[in-house]
Design a protein around this motif. Structure first.
Motif, PDB file in Angstrom:
ATOM      1  N   MET B 174       0.858  -1.173   0.000  1.00  0.00           N
ATOM      2  CA  MET B 174       0.000   0.000   0.000  1.00  0.00           C
ATOM      3  C   MET B 174       0.895   1.223   0.000  1.00  0.00           C
ATOM      4  SD  MET B 174      -3.186   0.795   2.472  1.00  0.00           S
ATOM      5  CE  MET B 174      -2.306   1.260   3.951  1.00  0.00           C
ATOM      6  N   GLY B 193      -4.326  11.489  -4.899  1.00  0.00           N
ATOM      7  CA  GLY B 193      -4.209  11.584  -3.443  1.00  0.00           C
ATOM      8  C   GLY B 193      -4.749  10.419  -2.641  1.00  0.00           C
ATOM      9  N   ILE B 194      -5.146   9.317  -3.307  1.00  0.00           N
ATOM     10  CA  ILE B 194      -5.666   8.196  -2.522  1.00  0.00           C
ATOM     11  C   ILE B 194      -4.546   7.224  -2.182  1.00  0.00           C
ATOM     12  CG2 ILE B 194      -7.895   8.384  -3.666  1.00  0.00           C
ATOM     13  CD1 ILE B 194      -7.036   5.556  -4.928  1.00  0.00           C
ATOM     14  N   ASP B 195      -4.802   6.379  -1.196  1.00  0.00           N
ATOM     15  CA  ASP B 195      -3.843   5.328  -0.875  1.00  0.00           C
ATOM     16  C   ASP B 195      -3.913   4.269  -1.961  1.00  0.00           C
ATOM     17  OD1 ASP B 195      -3.450   6.707   1.432  1.00  0.00           O
ATOM     18  OD2 ASP B 195      -4.545   5.312   2.719  1.00  0.00           O
ATOM     19  N   GLN B 196      -2.777   4.016  -2.563  1.00  0.00           N
ATOM     20  CA  GLN B 196      -2.764   3.044  -3.656  1.00  0.00           C
ATOM     21  C   GLN B 196      -2.475   1.652  -3.098  1.00  0.00           C
ATOM     22  OE1 GLN B 196       0.378   3.647  -6.707  1.00  0.00           O
ATOM     23  NE2 GLN B 196       0.790   1.531  -6.117  1.00  0.00           N
ATOM     24  N   ARG B 197      -3.424   0.737  -3.326  1.00  0.00           N
ATOM     25  CA  ARG B 197      -3.212  -0.649  -2.897  1.00  0.00           C
ATOM     26  C   ARG B 197      -2.654  -1.426  -4.079  1.00  0.00           C
ATOM     27  NH1 ARG B 197      -9.112  -0.781  -2.506  1.00  0.00           N
ATOM     28  NH2 ARG B 197      -8.933   1.408  -3.026  1.00  0.00           N
TER      29      ARG B 197
END
Lengths: 227, 442, 295
Positions: B174, B193-197
């Motif tokens: 993540m 800007g999102i958390d990249q999984r």
């Protein structure tokens, strides 16, 4: 119409011939005979040509397609149209797992059923499945539209990003962070257009829309088990 | 006056050290595992535990600076129509634009090109900066397939199918949202800007039998021109090497546990994988068992720092090495000149590993334009070129001392080990003995 | 990591062609498994059959035949390359097997039962099929395997199918992650797993479950919770044929069914020459779902 018989032509020659077509080629219609489940047929195409594969194909048919229209009259093995960029791929029969995986663009139509992981990690491709899709379809799907006229298997849309999922039949279960969403007028318009392009006889109003709840976009301790 | 009885000094636990306790407090406060960049920081047996046996009377050394000692290596001789020829046996490992700034990627490309070697893309696609400035560019084919497209595949000089990396064999991960800027998000088709999984397996194949078909597809798309590398994290190197060969790889990239990463769980980095030293001999054994040693090339990475490390990896049977962390340090990562800023981030020069947060004072592991502009790509490239030149000279110095006119002629028999552990892992005798633990000779 | 084929005939008509059909299916799966190949064929039932293998068949099999004749003149031995099928009275099978182990220590018992014969060797599927004359074999059902070895050696012992009980066989595509622990559990239950192969543990597990009273379908069902990792299994019994994929279901599997047969292939390619395939029902087995046909 150019006809290539895989009983007498090797894979490398077939792909080299199709890949070698220039943008303005006069040879726009191609037919491939006796595919007999061969892998990597008609991959890496990049010209506005139409290729009809008469029979069933193995893994990765039409992989990374650009511009071309590829039709398979039988069924397609795993990873059909994987990472497609543009163009159209139509499967008259069923598609195995990973259909349209990581596709960036273009349209994939499966007239039969698609197996598990249909549209996994899709990044902008449109996929229309006339039948059902298997489990884990649209896993980590990022962008694009998946339309299913039949039913969806377990864990639809698990870990979904911004791809839109439309299902007419039942959904066995939704994956983590995938929720049903309101079908707004713009979705009905979009769906009507996709159904039309895919030659699908269905009304947009019959579908439900699913999308990301966006709860996994920023880590929260209460969602930890979903990661 | 009262006599105080003598008291014992406060004693810190060897089990519950201050490091451990601080991590327990951090975990208790946040509820999330610690994510960081870099590779394993714990001490593991490494190349430092090996020494070369120079020539004297029984063997004759070559004259330094005069008698030739070649360093060139060709990768991809098995199936590819266009193998890659490197002037030096040191390449730059895959690091993504996204994890690194555009300037840092440009510097890696420029520096590698000046040194006559290749650099490698990472998770997130190919940028113009690195393609334009890299004479030889290896394009990584990763589970995420971010930015993957056939045009870049054909623009690459080689394709590296990444199955795993040494920092986290078997792991996805993540990447927290701070570094998913507009450009990075655009390249990866993600919201900003999102958390990249990221996934731990490829989306459209699992196992060596499927991999063989995937390699066929990639070769068909690229006209059988490009060398196909398969990169694995060091965990089961014998089997992974043998299976990569069976699946049709031209080159195997084997990344030991000291190999770095942009961001993953600390628990993964420190507790999963095999030390680089222990990876090489089983992989070479697999190649030898299949009659493929030197035909399928082996590139080893994970904690390579000097020409001595290069020479030792080659002596154990590798064809080349690649460097990641060391290249970043050469560019300016963790430089003490930024000590005040490292302190402000709660760290210190040499220990800074919160690369995923994007606040790197050295401007390397960041997408912040102000920080990134601190790195002059031309000047940083020169430092990398110099460093690569030094490593090469060091490696040649050792090879000549062992009487070799090509660095590939170094052998395990040119080495001895300082510790029993290193002797066992590297399969070379303990210094001054003919004892290789586990292989008899005692 | 491998290729699997299987054919279960529902009617009599195709029985003489079983070996020929399976051979073509097996050869098509060569790319998935170039290391070794094997096949289990369920032929005409007899009182008892024992398939044995020797690395030195030229010296061992004549001696073995002589020795068997001495035990009981009705026992016959049919040699096929490195393998031999011994036909014997069922009531003597236990004693003879025990005595064999002492007198012929290098001899491997590949399988036993009323109907099943099992042949496997290192090498390309085409060569392995030729050596055993697979193409000529008749029978009611059969299962074949081409192996790309993952973590155990490329040997005859490591080749599939694995048989750990009478008329039972199993082939596997995938990689189990808890086979070492399971191997220890089975050892405590008195079930020996002779090779280091993870797939043999799965075979032995099913044998154990069936010994405890489960039918094949129930044994496969139990396997879903006890076998960890990735797998597509195809299994055979004297009268049955089963398929099981793990819940993740990454390893490929295609089933085809007509009035005459049920066929399995790791890839559709393996099925293209079967009679009537164009009109067969072709589908992919669902994850964690037991498919089981019994005559």
């Amino acid at each position: 119409m150019q006809t290539i018989d895989m009983a007498t032509t090797d894979l490398r020659s077939l792909n080299a011939m199709l890949q070698g077509q220039p943008q303005d080629t006069n040879e726009t219609a191609w037919e491939v005979l006796n595919p007999r489940g061969a892998h990597a047929l008609a991959v890496g195409l990049d010209a506005p040509i139409a290729v009809t594969v008469r029979g069933s194909t193995g893994y990765y048919c039409a992989g990374m397609n650009k511009q071309a229209s590829v039709t398979v009259t039988g069924s397609a093995g795993p990873g059909v149209a994987e990472n497609m960029m543009s163009g159209t791929v139509v499967i008259d029969g069923d598609a195995s797992q990973y259909a349209g995986a990581t596709g960036h663009g273009g349209l994939l139509v499966v007239k039969g059923n698609a197996s598990s992981r249909c549209g996994i990690s899709m990044k902008g491709i449109d996929i229309v499945v006339h039948g059902n899709v298997g489990h884990m379809s649209a896993f980590m799907a990022q962008k694009g539209n998946l339309v299913v006229l039949g039913d969806a298997g377990d864990a639809l849309g698990d870990s979904l990003y911004e791809a839109r999922l439309f299902v007419r039949g039942s959904v066995k279960s939704l994956g983590a962070d995938c929720v049903e969403k309101e079908m707004r007028p713009e979705h009905l318009t979009l769906l009507a257009e996709l159904l039309d392009r895919a030659g699908a006889d269905a009304r947009p109003e019959e579908f439900r829309r699913y999308g990301s709840a966006r709860q996994l976009y920023h880590f929260k301790v209460d969602n930890a088990s979903a990661y | 006056m009262t006599d105080q009885p003598p008291r014992t000094q406060p004693r810190l636990s060897a089990t519950f050290t201050n490091d451990v306790n601080s991590e327990i407090r951090r975990a208790a406060a946040t509820g999330i595992y610690d994510i960081r960049g870099g590779g394993a920081k714990r001490r593991v047996p490494h190349f430092d535990d090996l020494l070369f046996l120079g020539a004297s009377i029984s063997r004759y050394p070559l004259e330094g600076y005069r008698e030739r000692c070649d360093t060139a290596v060709t990768l991809g001789t098995r199936f590819a129509k266009k193998p890659i020829r490197l002037d030096i046996p040191i390449t730059i490992a895959g690091m993504s634009f996204g994890a690194l700034s555009g300037q840092a990627k440009e510097a890696l490309g420029r520096g590698a090109t000046m040194a006559g070697t290749s650099t490698t893309t990472g998770d997130g696609g190919m940028t113009e900066e690195e393609r334009g400035h890299s004479k030889l560019l290896v394009y990584q084919y990763l589970p995420s397939r971010y930015g993957m497209n056939p045009d870049d595949l054909r623009r690459a000089d080689a394709i590296e199918i990444v199955v795993g990396q040494g920092a986290k064999p078997g792991g996805g991960g993540m990447l927290l949202g701070q570094k998913i800027t507009e450009r990075v998000a655009g390249m990866r088709d993600l919201p900003v800007g999102i958390d990249q999984r990221s996934a731990c397996r490829h989306p459209d194949w699992t196992g060596p039998d499927d991999l063989e078909i995937k390699i066929l597809e990639l070769r068909e798309i690229t006209g059988w021109e490009k060398p196909i590398y398969v990169k694995v994290g060091g965990a089961r190197p014998y089997y992974d090497t043998a299976l990569s060969v069976k699946a049709g790889a031209d080159v195997i990239v084997l990344d030991g546990m000291q190999g770095g990463t942009a961001a993953t769980q600390d628990v993964f980095i420190e507790n999963v994988g095999l030390p680089t030293l222990a990876c090489i001999r089983p992989a070479v054994q697999a190649l030898q068992d299949l009659g493929m040693h030197r035909k399928v090339q082996l590139v080893v990475s994970g904690g390579i720092r000097s020409g001595a490390d290069v020479a030792k990896a080659l002596a154990l049977g590798a064809d080349a090495v690649s460097i990641g962390t060391a290249a970043l340090v050469a560019l300016g990562d963790n430089d003490p000149r930024w000590e005040a800023e490292y302190n402000a981030l709660g760290s210190t020069a040499g220990a800074y590993d919160d690369w995923h947060e994007g606040r790197d004072p050295a401007g390397i592991t960041t997408q912040d334009p102000a920080l990134a502009s601190r790195l002059d790509p031309v000047e940083a490239a020169r430092r990398l070129r110099n460093y690569l030149a030094v490593m090469t000279l060091e490696c040649q110095t050792i090879a000549r001392a062992c009487g070799k006119s090509h660095v590939h002629n170094l052998e395990p028999e040119d080495l001895c080990a300082l510790t029993i552990e290193a002797a066992a892992m590297a399969g070379v005798p303990l210094a001054g003995t003919d004892w290789i633990p586990g292989r008899g000779g005692y | 990591m491998c290729g699997i084929v299987g054919l279960f005939l529902k009617t009599e008509t195709l029985r003489p062609r079983l070996g020929g059909l399976l051979t073509d299916m097996l050869i098509t799966m060569t790319d998935r498994g170039p290391d070794s190949a094997g096949i289990a064929v369920y032929g005409a039932p007899q009182d008892h059959k024992l398939t044995v293998q020797s690395d030195t068949p030229d010296t061992v099999f004549p001696a073995l035949e002589h020795w068997l004749q001495e035990q009981d003149a009705t026992i016959t031995l049919r040699r096929l390359d490195t393998h031999a099928v011994v036909s014997l009275p069922a009531e003597r099978a236990g004693a003879i097997r025990a005595a064999l182990a002492g007198d012929f220590p290098g001899l491997r018992v590949m399988g036993s039962g009323k109907a099943m014969e099992i042949f496997k060797e290192v090498g390309l599927p085409r060569d392995v099929a030729d050596r055993f004359g697979l193409r000529e074999m008749a029978g009611s059902h059969g299962i074949g395997h081409t192996r790309m070895a993952t973590e155990s050696a490329v040997t005859t012992d490591g080749a599939h199918p694995f048989s750990t009980g009478p008329d039972q066989c199993l082939v596997h595509n995938g990689s189990l992650s808890n086979h070492n622990g399971l191997r220890r559990t089975l050892a405590r239950e008195g079930i020996t797993v002779s090779s280091q192969n993870d797939s043999e543990v799965a075979a032995a597990y099913l044998t154990w479950k069936m010994r405890e009273g489960a039918n094949l379908g129930q044994a496969l069902e139990a396997g879903l919770s006890d076998l960890d990792g990735f797998y597509t299994f195809v299994v055979g019994t004297e009268t049955g044929f089963g398929v099981l994929r793990d819940p993740v279901a990454c390893k490929p599997a295609v089933l085809a069914e007509t009035e005459d047969y049920v066929a399995f292939g790791s890839e559709y390619r393996a099925l293209v020459d079967l009679p009537g395939i164009d009109t067969a029902r072709v589908w992919e087995p669902e994850p964690a779902t037991v498919y089981f046909w019994e005559r």
